[in-house]
Design a protein around this motif. Structure first.
Motif, mmCIF file in Angstrom:
data_model
loop_
_atom_site.group_PDB
_atom_site.id
_atom_site.type_symbol
_atom_site.label_atom_id
_atom_site.label_comp_id
_atom_site.label_asym_id
_atom_site.label_seq_id
_atom_site.Cartn_x
_atom_site.Cartn_y
_atom_site.Cartn_z
ATOM 1 N N PHE A 8 0.830 -1.206 0.000
ATOM 2 C CA PHE A 8 0.000 0.000 0.000
ATOM 3 C C PHE A 8 0.866 1.258 0.000
ATOM 4 O O PHE A 8 0.554 2.239 -0.673
ATOM 5 N N GLY A 9 1.950 1.223 0.764
ATOM 6 C CA GLY A 9 2.863 2.368 0.801
ATOM 7 C C GLY A 9 3.550 2.589 -0.528
ATOM 8 O O GLY A 9 3.697 3.732 -0.986
ATOM 9 N N ALA A 10 3.973 1.504 -1.167
ATOM 10 C CA ALA A 10 4.632 1.619 -2.468
ATOM 11 C C ALA A 10 3.648 2.125 -3.528
ATOM 12 O O ALA A 10 4.000 2.949 -4.367
ATOM 13 N N GLY A 11 2.433 1.631 -3.481
ATOM 14 C CA GLY A 11 1.417 2.090 -4.438
ATOM 15 C C GLY A 11 1.071 3.552 -4.245
ATOM 16 O O GLY A 11 0.951 4.313 -5.214
ATOM 17 N N ALA A 12 0.919 3.967 -2.997
ATOM 18 C CA ALA A 12 0.617 5.372 -2.717
ATOM 19 C C ALA A 12 1.773 6.270 -3.128
ATOM 20 O O ALA A 12 1.553 7.354 -3.692
ATOM 21 N N ALA A 13 2.998 5.817 -2.880
ATOM 22 C CA ALA A 13 4.167 6.614 -3.278
ATOM 23 C C ALA A 13 4.225 6.754 -4.797
ATOM 24 O O ALA A 13 4.513 7.837 -5.311
ATOM 25 N N ALA A 14 3.948 5.669 -5.515
ATOM 26 C CA ALA A 14 3.990 5.711 -6.982
ATOM 27 C C ALA A 14 2.948 6.677 -7.535
ATOM 28 O O ALA A 14 3.239 7.469 -8.442
ATOM 29 N N ASN A 16 1.552 9.233 -5.974
ATOM 30 C CA ASN A 16 1.913 10.606 -5.606
ATOM 31 C C ASN A 16 3.079 11.127 -6.431
ATOM 32 O O ASN A 16 3.091 12.301 -6.820
ATOM 33 N N ILE A 17 4.065 10.280 -6.710
ATOM 34 C CA ILE A 17 5.200 10.693 -7.552
ATOM 35 C C ILE A 17 4.713 11.032 -8.963
ATOM 36 O O ILE A 17 5.136 12.017 -9.563
ATOM 37 N N PHE A 18 3.813 10.200 -9.491
ATOM 38 C CA PHE A 18 3.302 10.462 -10.837
ATOM 39 C C PHE A 18 2.553 11.786 -10.896
ATOM 40 O O PHE A 18 2.777 12.610 -11.786
ATOM 41 N N PHE A 19 1.662 12.028 -9.930
ATOM 42 C CA PHE A 19 0.902 13.272 -9.940
ATOM 43 C C PHE A 19 1.792 14.475 -9.649
ATOM 44 O O PHE A 19 1.552 15.564 -10.176
ATOM 45 N N VAL A 35 5.398 3.790 -15.546
ATOM 46 C CA VAL A 35 6.326 2.713 -15.178
ATOM 47 C C VAL A 35 7.471 3.259 -14.330
ATOM 48 O O VAL A 35 7.846 2.660 -13.317
ATOM 49 N N ASN A 36 8.023 4.398 -14.721
ATOM 50 C CA ASN A 36 9.087 5.012 -13.919
ATOM 51 C C ASN A 36 8.564 5.429 -12.545
ATOM 52 O O ASN A 36 9.287 5.329 -11.556
ATOM 53 N N SER A 37 7.341 5.882 -12.481
ATOM 54 C CA SER A 37 6.752 6.244 -11.198
ATOM 55 C C SER A 37 6.604 5.017 -10.300
ATOM 56 O O SER A 37 6.809 5.106 -9.087
ATOM 57 N N LEU A 42 8.428 1.880 -5.688
ATOM 58 C CA LEU A 42 8.962 0.670 -5.067
ATOM 59 C C LEU A 42 10.175 0.979 -4.196
ATOM 60 O O LEU A 42 10.358 0.375 -3.141
ATOM 61 N N VAL A 43 10.997 1.908 -4.648
ATOM 62 C CA VAL A 43 12.192 2.273 -3.879
ATOM 63 C C VAL A 43 11.801 3.078 -2.636
ATOM 64 O O VAL A 43 12.301 2.829 -1.542
ATOM 65 N N LEU A 44 10.920 4.059 -2.809
ATOM 66 C CA LEU A 44 10.541 4.912 -1.690
ATOM 67 C C LEU A 44 9.493 4.282 -0.781
ATOM 68 O O LEU A 44 9.271 4.757 0.332
ATOM 69 N N GLY A 45 8.863 3.214 -1.232
ATOM 70 C CA GLY A 45 7.787 2.594 -0.448
ATOM 71 C C GLY A 45 8.248 2.042 0.885
ATOM 72 O O GLY A 45 7.557 2.186 1.893
ATOM 73 N N ALA A 46 9.418 1.413 0.934
ATOM 74 C CA ALA A 46 9.896 0.797 2.188
ATOM 75 C C ALA A 46 10.174 1.840 3.268
ATOM 76 O O ALA A 46 9.641 1.727 4.376
#
Length: 52
Positions: A8-14, A16-19, A35-37, A42-46
């Protein structure tokens, strides 16, 4: 607990990064592809999930 919430954290980060990249395109910065988002998410999610 972090491992359970990581998807959930990785998905939310992706998302938010895209927007955020869409908003920064107003000042001339490039828009990240979805895809880049996801990769950035995935990196910022942890660490973000652990901090939460």
């Amino acid at each position: 607990m972090t491992l359970v919430l990581y998807p959930f954290g990785a998905g939310a980060a992706a998302v938010n990064i895209f927007f955020a990249s869409l908003i920064t395109s107003w000042i001339g910065w490039p828009v990240l592809s979805p895809v880049n988002s996801i990769y950035v998410g995935l990196v910022l999610g942890a660490p973000l999930t652990y901090w939460f």
